[in-house]
Design a protein around this motif. Structure first.
Motif, PDB file in Angstrom:
ATOM      1  N   SER A 124       1.233  -1.561   0.264  1.00 55.60           N
ATOM      2  CA  SER A 124       0.288  -0.022  -0.346  1.00 55.60           C
ATOM      3  C   SER A 124       0.510   1.551  -0.146  1.00 55.60           C
ATOM      4  O   SER A 124       0.592   2.398  -0.685  1.00 55.60           O
ATOM      5  CB  SER A 124      -0.814   0.135   0.750  1.00 55.60           C
ATOM      6  OG  SER A 124      -0.601   0.221   2.461  1.00 55.60           O
ATOM      7  N   VAL A 132      -1.586   7.248   1.491  1.00 57.98           N
ATOM      8  CA  VAL A 132      -2.236   6.234   2.047  1.00 57.98           C
ATOM      9  C   VAL A 132      -2.210   6.137   4.099  1.00 57.98           C
ATOM     10  O   VAL A 132      -3.746   5.326   3.890  1.00 57.98           O
ATOM     11  CB  VAL A 132      -2.487   4.710   1.485  1.00 57.98           C
ATOM     12  CG1 VAL A 132      -1.384   4.216   2.395  1.00 57.98           C
ATOM     13  CG2 VAL A 132      -3.669   4.254   1.288  1.00 57.98           C
ATOM     14  N   VAL A 135      -5.247   7.864   5.487  1.00 56.80           N
ATOM     15  CA  VAL A 135      -7.096   7.231   5.965  1.00 56.80           C
ATOM     16  C   VAL A 135      -7.160   7.106   7.360  1.00 56.80           C
ATOM     17  O   VAL A 135      -8.378   7.356   8.184  1.00 56.80           O
ATOM     18  CB  VAL A 135      -6.706   5.104   5.351  1.00 56.80           C
ATOM     19  CG1 VAL A 135      -7.264   4.953   5.320  1.00 56.80           C
ATOM     20  CG2 VAL A 135      -6.715   5.564   4.050  1.00 56.80           C
ATOM     21  N   SER A 136      -5.569   7.258   8.055  1.00 63.80           N
ATOM     22  CA  SER A 136      -6.037   7.053   9.707  1.00 63.80           C
ATOM     23  C   SER A 136      -6.852   8.234  10.303  1.00 63.80           C
ATOM     24  O   SER A 136      -7.335   8.117  11.298  1.00 63.80           O
ATOM     25  CB  SER A 136      -4.452   6.261  10.429  1.00 63.80           C
ATOM     26  OG  SER A 136      -3.403   7.491  10.057  1.00 63.80           O
ATOM     27  N   SER A 139     -10.417   7.633  10.457  1.00 62.65           N
ATOM     28  CA  SER A 139     -10.836   6.394  11.014  1.00 62.65           C
ATOM     29  C   SER A 139     -11.261   6.710  12.249  1.00 62.65           C
ATOM     30  O   SER A 139     -10.518   7.251  13.140  1.00 62.65           O
ATOM     31  CB  SER A 139     -10.108   5.364  10.319  1.00 62.65           C
ATOM     32  OG  SER A 139     -10.192   4.263  11.796  1.00 62.65           O
ATOM     33  N   LEU A 145      -5.251   1.597   5.969  1.00 65.25           N
ATOM     34  CA  LEU A 145      -5.888   1.400   5.303  1.00 65.25           C
ATOM     35  C   LEU A 145      -5.390  -0.875   5.030  1.00 65.25           C
ATOM     36  O   LEU A 145      -6.792  -1.300   5.032  1.00 65.25           O
ATOM     37  CB  LEU A 145      -6.085   1.511   3.477  1.00 65.25           C
ATOM     38  CG  LEU A 145      -6.343   1.087   2.511  1.00 65.25           C
ATOM     39  CD1 LEU A 145      -8.254   1.055   3.223  1.00 65.25           C
ATOM     40  CD2 LEU A 145      -6.129   1.042   1.338  1.00 65.25           C
ATOM     41  N   HIS A 146      -3.839  -1.312   5.038  1.00 64.12           N
ATOM     42  CA  HIS A 146      -4.252  -2.321   5.256  1.00 64.12           C
ATOM     43  C   HIS A 146      -4.770  -2.678   6.185  1.00 64.12           C
ATOM     44  O   HIS A 146      -5.815  -3.738   7.116  1.00 64.12           O
ATOM     45  CB  HIS A 146      -2.715  -3.104   5.479  1.00 64.12           C
ATOM     46  CG  HIS A 146      -1.990  -2.320   6.329  1.00 64.12           C
ATOM     47  ND1 HIS A 146      -1.492  -0.848   6.139  1.00 64.12           N
ATOM     48  CD2 HIS A 146      -1.565  -2.782   6.807  1.00 64.12           C
ATOM     49  CE1 HIS A 146      -0.856  -0.807   7.180  1.00 64.12           C
ATOM     50  NE2 HIS A 146      -0.411  -1.763   7.866  1.00 64.12           N
ATOM     51  N   VAL A 149      -8.819  -3.071   5.556  1.00 67.00           N
ATOM     52  CA  VAL A 149      -8.627  -4.961   4.630  1.00 67.00           C
ATOM     53  C   VAL A 149      -8.509  -5.953   6.020  1.00 67.00           C
ATOM     54  O   VAL A 149      -9.609  -7.339   5.130  1.00 67.00           O
ATOM     55  CB  VAL A 149      -7.781  -4.314   3.389  1.00 67.00           C
ATOM     56  CG1 VAL A 149      -7.909  -6.329   2.530  1.00 67.00           C
ATOM     57  CG2 VAL A 149      -7.846  -3.439   2.486  1.00 67.00           C
TER      58      VAL A 149
END
Length: 168
Positions: A124, A132, A135-136, A139, A145-146, A149
Motif C-alpha cells: 500500500s 494512503v 486514511v487513519s 478512521s 487501510l491494510h 482490509v
C-alpha cells in the motif's frame, strides 16, 4: 446439509471507539515511533543474518551468497510473523510504545495474518504512495487501510487489559 451456527460464528465487533475512546487514544503517533523501533531491530537482525549468510556462502563455495537477494525481506517477514503473530500480539516496537493488535472480534493475530499485514503495508505504501496513511485521520479507530482490509485493530495495551478485566 445444514448450516452450523455455533458460537464461533456469532462474532461481534467488540471494540467500539465511541464507547471506549481510551482504547485508541494516541495510537497513531505511538504507532509511528513503534515502526521506527522495529525498523532498527530488523536492520540489526539483517546485519547478523548477513554475517551468517556470508559464512554459509563461503562453505557452499558461493552458492549461499544468493540468499542476499531475499535476506532483508525474509528477515522482516519472519520478525513480524513471530512477534506480531506471537502470544503478545505486538512487535517489540509496539510493546515499547504500549500497543497491541487484535482481530476485530478480539482474538490474537496468527503468524500468517501478521506476515500478510506487513506485506499489505509495504504494497500500500509503495503502490498508493505514503498518502494512503492519511486514511487513519478519518478512521474512528485510527486504523490504516491494510488494517481495515484484514480486520485488525491496534490499540493501547494497558487500557485493553482493563477493558477485558471489566468485561469478565
Amino acid at each position: 446439509m445444514s448450516v452450523e451456527t455455533s458460537s464461533q460464528y456469532d462474532r461481534q465487533d467488540v471494540f467500539d471507539a465511541a464507547l471506549h475512546p481510551d482504547l485508541f487514544s494516541g495510537v497513531r503517533s505511538r504507532r509511528i515511533f513503534a515502526f521506527f523501533i522495529d525498523v532498527i531491530a530488523i536492520a540489526l537482525l539483517t546485519l547478523v543474518a548477513g554475517v551468517l549468510v556470508f559464512v554459509l556462502g563461503v562453505f557452499t563455495l558461493g552458492l549461499g551468497f544468493l540468499l542476499y537477494a531475499i535476506l532483508p525481506t525474509a528477515v522482516a517477514l519472519i520478525y513480524v510473523a513471530f512477534t506480531l503473530g506471537g502470544p503478545q500480539s505486538s512487535t517489540p516496537g509496539m510493546r515499547a510504545m504500549g500497543l497491541e493488535m487484535r482481530l476485530w472480534y478480539g482474538d490474537r493475530p496468527y503468524p500468517l495474518l501478521a506476515a500478510v499485514h506487513a506485506i499489505l503495508f509495504w504494497f500500500s505504501i509503495s503502490l498508493l504512495t505514503p498518502l494512503v496513511l492519511l486514511v487513519s485521520l478519518f478512521s474512528d479507530r485510527k486504523r490504516l487501510l491494510h488494517d481495515m482490509v484484514l480486520g485488525v485493530v491496534v490499540m493501547n495495551s494497558a487500557y485493553y487489559r482493563e477493558y477485558v478485566a471489566g468485561k469478565a
